[in-house]
Write an enzyme that holds these catalytic residues in place. Sequence first.
Site, PDB file in Angstrom:
ATOM      1  CE1 TYR A 200     -13.456 -21.688 -59.758  1.00 33.21           C
ATOM      2  CE2 TYR A 200     -14.020 -23.512 -61.216  1.00 33.21           C
ATOM      3  CZ  TYR A 200     -13.151 -22.502 -60.831  1.00 33.21           C
ATOM      4  OH  TYR A 200     -11.987 -22.313 -61.534  1.00 33.21           O
ATOM      5  N   PRO A 201     -18.264 -20.306 -57.946  1.00 29.01           N
ATOM      6  CG  PRO A 201     -19.474 -19.708 -56.020  1.00 29.01           C
ATOM      7  CD  PRO A 201     -19.158 -20.881 -56.916  1.00 29.01           C
ATOM      8  CG  MET A 202     -13.508 -16.937 -58.510  1.00 31.11           C
ATOM      9  SD  MET A 202     -11.933 -17.292 -59.332  1.00 31.11           S
ATOM     10  CE  MET A 202     -10.777 -16.547 -58.168  1.00 31.11           C
ATOM     11  CG  HIS A 227      -4.690 -17.996 -62.969  1.00 28.51           C
ATOM     12  ND1 HIS A 227      -4.428 -19.137 -62.253  1.00 28.51           N
ATOM     13  CD2 HIS A 227      -6.048 -17.826 -62.916  1.00 28.51           C
ATOM     14  CE1 HIS A 227      -5.552 -19.636 -61.778  1.00 28.51           C
ATOM     15  NE2 HIS A 227      -6.549 -18.868 -62.176  1.00 28.51           N
TER      16      HIS A 227
END
Length: 306
Positions: A200-202, A227
């Site tokens: 997935y891109p972000m 994170h």
Amino acid sequence: MGDLLRCGQTLLTCSICFAFSVAIMSRPHVSSTPIETSLSPAAGGWHCSHLYYSWNRAALARMDRAERSSATAAIIAVLDPAGNDAPLRMQTSVVSGHKADFGLMLMDSDPLKVERVNQRLLASPLGHALVPGYSFVSMTEISEYVPSVEQFGQRLLAEGETADSPTYAAKVEGYASRLAGMNHQRLTPDFPAYPNTCFYPMNKKRKVGENWFTLSKDERNALMSEHARSGMAFAGKVSQLITVGLGLDDWEWGVTLWAANPEYLKDIVYRMRFDEASARYAEFGPFLVSYVCTPAEMLEHCQIGA
């Protein structure tokens, strides 16, 4: 009138000369050291492309079984990771859902070698039956949030360790011994053996009150450290690679996950959504989940030669 005209021309000339001199002085200093011209990333990393395709069933139906069977050999040759013109890393996977039928992850220092796989597919005997879908173009990098050995030691002290304790020395020494290998894996990674994968891109947000790029470096480091700790809980279950698309594609980063079990993909994404770096500052694009296979297995799964 003539004197006034000459005076105006003189003033105009002086203004142009002044503006030109200011422009000259405003130019950044140009180093005398020659800059190497190259297609390879300067930091020693690789280009990376995620490419997704669907099959045009109507086009396939116009081919008889013999044509389709022989044409699959060309696809297998193009997607062979050991082929003469193959990029340094090439992985095929079968995609779940309607977003695509199969996906490719390609990596090499030469972007044209990466793109050539796409062109060879489209030029193959089955090219007319291929429908290119989603793609993401990026490069590998060592993130600015990867701590140096000194920064790692400072983090330990902030978390309560003491500089003269044996555990502090052991943790710092252990991190120092692993850092070079971890950075090598970030720039020129090997694909893990896990069969389940997700891409997935972000982006990081630029909204008022939620602008990642107006935070101080210390604030961003603290958020990314939290994170990272969430991700470490999945060591041995999930492997992650983050590539950068800034200046290359519509999204800023691409996240590729591989997992020993598909449930771990769900678990890690869910767990990390609670970190402030994601919950407050992240935006996500489409998720494409797939299952690693050989090119022949992909063709069989998609029933191309049948």
